[in-house]
Design a protein around this motif. Structure first.
Motif, mmCIF file in Angstrom:
data_model
loop_
_atom_site.group_PDB
_atom_site.id
_atom_site.type_symbol
_atom_site.label_atom_id
_atom_site.label_comp_id
_atom_site.label_asym_id
_atom_site.label_seq_id
_atom_site.Cartn_x
_atom_site.Cartn_y
_atom_site.Cartn_z
ATOM 1 N N UNK A 32 -19.101 14.117 -2.777
ATOM 2 C CA UNK A 32 -18.423 12.837 -2.910
ATOM 3 C C UNK A 32 -17.195 12.866 -2.017
ATOM 4 N N UNK A 33 -16.882 11.730 -1.401
ATOM 5 C CA UNK A 33 -15.718 11.645 -0.524
ATOM 6 C C UNK A 33 -14.856 10.475 -0.955
ATOM 7 N N UNK A 34 -13.575 10.602 -0.730
ATOM 8 C CA UNK A 34 -12.662 9.576 -1.212
ATOM 9 C C UNK A 34 -11.405 9.520 -0.360
ATOM 10 N N UNK A 35 -10.718 8.391 -0.493
ATOM 11 C CA UNK A 35 -9.394 8.202 0.105
ATOM 12 C C UNK A 35 -8.423 7.809 -1.004
ATOM 13 N N UNK A 36 -7.259 8.420 -0.954
ATOM 14 C CA UNK A 36 -6.145 8.074 -1.825
ATOM 15 C C UNK A 36 -4.941 7.782 -0.936
ATOM 16 N N UNK A 37 -3.935 7.146 -1.501
ATOM 17 C CA UNK A 37 -2.722 6.897 -0.727
ATOM 18 C C UNK A 37 -1.491 7.044 -1.605
ATOM 19 N N UNK A 38 -0.403 7.394 -0.956
ATOM 20 C CA UNK A 38 0.851 7.607 -1.671
ATOM 21 C C UNK A 38 1.984 6.962 -0.897
ATOM 22 N N UNK A 39 2.568 5.940 -1.496
ATOM 23 C CA UNK A 39 3.734 5.282 -0.920
ATOM 24 C C UNK A 39 4.981 6.048 -1.338
ATOM 25 N N UNK A 40 6.084 5.908 -0.605
ATOM 26 C CA UNK A 40 7.311 6.634 -0.952
ATOM 27 C C UNK A 40 7.743 6.363 -2.387
ATOM 28 N N UNK A 41 7.970 7.427 -3.145
ATOM 29 C CA UNK A 41 8.437 7.299 -4.513
ATOM 30 C C UNK A 41 7.373 6.890 -5.513
ATOM 31 N N UNK A 86 -1.585 -5.236 5.207
ATOM 32 C CA UNK A 86 -0.334 -5.852 4.785
ATOM 33 C C UNK A 86 0.714 -4.761 4.609
ATOM 34 N N UNK A 87 2.004 -5.120 4.586
ATOM 35 C CA UNK A 87 3.048 -4.097 4.384
ATOM 36 C C UNK A 87 2.842 -3.291 3.104
ATOM 37 N N UNK A 88 2.194 -3.874 2.106
ATOM 38 C CA UNK A 88 1.941 -3.153 0.855
ATOM 39 C C UNK A 88 0.952 -2.004 1.035
ATOM 40 N N UNK A 89 0.262 -1.960 2.162
ATOM 41 C CA UNK A 89 -0.668 -0.866 2.444
ATOM 42 C C UNK A 89 0.029 0.333 3.092
ATOM 43 N N UNK A 90 1.314 0.208 3.368
ATOM 44 C CA UNK A 90 2.066 1.314 3.963
ATOM 45 C C UNK A 90 2.099 2.504 3.019
ATOM 46 N N UNK A 91 1.630 3.648 3.502
ATOM 47 C CA UNK A 91 1.552 4.852 2.670
ATOM 48 C C UNK A 91 1.027 6.004 3.521
ATOM 49 N N UNK A 92 1.108 7.186 2.948
ATOM 50 C CA UNK A 92 0.384 8.327 3.502
ATOM 51 C C UNK A 92 -1.004 8.323 2.872
ATOM 52 N N UNK A 113 -11.342 18.684 -5.524
ATOM 53 C CA UNK A 113 -10.709 19.978 -5.265
ATOM 54 C C UNK A 113 -10.211 20.107 -3.835
ATOM 55 N N UNK A 114 -10.797 19.381 -2.903
ATOM 56 C CA UNK A 114 -10.478 19.572 -1.491
ATOM 57 C C UNK A 114 -9.744 18.349 -0.951
ATOM 58 N N UNK A 115 -8.626 18.613 -0.262
ATOM 59 C CA UNK A 115 -7.779 17.541 0.230
ATOM 60 C C UNK A 115 -7.379 17.777 1.666
ATOM 61 N N UNK A 116 -7.278 16.666 2.404
ATOM 62 C CA UNK A 116 -6.708 16.728 3.738
ATOM 63 C C UNK A 116 -5.192 16.658 3.663
ATOM 64 N N UNK A 117 -4.536 16.770 4.801
ATOM 65 C CA UNK A 117 -3.084 16.864 4.845
ATOM 66 C C UNK A 117 -2.395 15.509 4.817
ATOM 67 N N UNK A 118 -3.122 14.427 4.986
ATOM 68 C CA UNK A 118 -2.501 13.109 4.951
ATOM 69 C C UNK A 118 -2.192 12.578 6.334
ATOM 70 N N UNK A 119 -2.306 11.268 6.467
ATOM 71 C CA UNK A 119 -1.957 10.598 7.714
ATOM 72 C C UNK A 119 -1.203 9.322 7.356
ATOM 73 N N UNK A 120 -0.105 9.078 8.054
ATOM 74 C CA UNK A 120 0.801 7.989 7.705
ATOM 75 C C UNK A 120 0.351 6.675 8.332
ATOM 76 N N UNK A 121 0.275 5.657 7.490
ATOM 77 C CA UNK A 121 -0.013 4.297 7.936
ATOM 78 C C UNK A 121 1.203 3.435 7.633
ATOM 79 N N UNK A 122 1.728 2.786 8.642
ATOM 80 C CA UNK A 122 2.883 1.913 8.481
ATOM 81 C C UNK A 122 2.511 0.521 8.955
ATOM 82 N N UNK A 123 2.658 -0.455 8.071
ATOM 83 C CA UNK A 123 2.327 -1.832 8.400
ATOM 84 C C UNK A 123 3.608 -2.651 8.398
ATOM 85 N N UNK A 124 3.919 -3.245 9.514
ATOM 86 C CA UNK A 124 5.138 -4.032 9.630
ATOM 87 C C UNK A 124 4.822 -5.516 9.437
ATOM 88 N N UNK A 125 5.801 -6.223 8.908
ATOM 89 C CA UNK A 125 5.606 -7.656 8.629
ATOM 90 C C UNK A 125 5.938 -8.498 9.842
#
Length: 125
Positions: A32-41, A86-92, A113-125
């Motif tokens: 199984x493969x998945x994507x998660x995201x983490x915004x600051x804080x 949208x700007x709300x999609x900004x996250x790692x 159990x297995x995770x990548x290191x993350x890649x930053x997406x920044x969406x400007x308004x």
């Protein structure tokens, strides 16, 4: 399995990006493969997932109709196509994989159990 995410960057609202996650060490087949995201804080939240059979996908309500998860087993790579950002999609953004995730648990961070290191997406308004 080692995962390497890439494809992040800066884009204007309404634009598109495609994230990639390459696997090494083991094939994606049967995972199984998945994507998660983490915004600051914020917590790391579920975005999208695909069952190990290649069928059965799940999406967070906030991305349904805009994001598409896919994988190419021949290239051992998974993708997240993101449209109408949208700007709300900004996250790692983090990719994840596991061979033991059942369909009902695809959205659970703890299922992977297995995770990548993350890649930053920044969406400007």
């Amino acid at each position: 399995v080692q995962l390497q995410a890439s494809g992040g960057g800066m884009v204007q609202a309404g634009g598109s990006l495609r994230l990639s996650c390459a696997a090494s060490g083991r094939t994606f087949s049967g995972y199984a493969v998945a994507w998660f995201r983490q915004a600051p804080g914020e917590e790391r939240d579920f975005v999208a997932a695909m069952h190990r059979t290649g069928t059965g996908t799940r999406y967070a309500d906030s991305v349904k109709g805009r994001f598409t998860i896919s994988r190419n087993t021949a290239k051992n790579t998974m993708y997240l196509q993101m449209n109408n950002l949208s700007p709300e999609d900004t996250a790692v953004y983090y990719c994840a994989a596991d061979s033991s995730v059942i369909l009902s648990n695809l959205a659970f961070r703890s299922a992977y159990r297995y995770w990548g290191q993350g890649t930053l997406v920044t969406v400007s308004s």
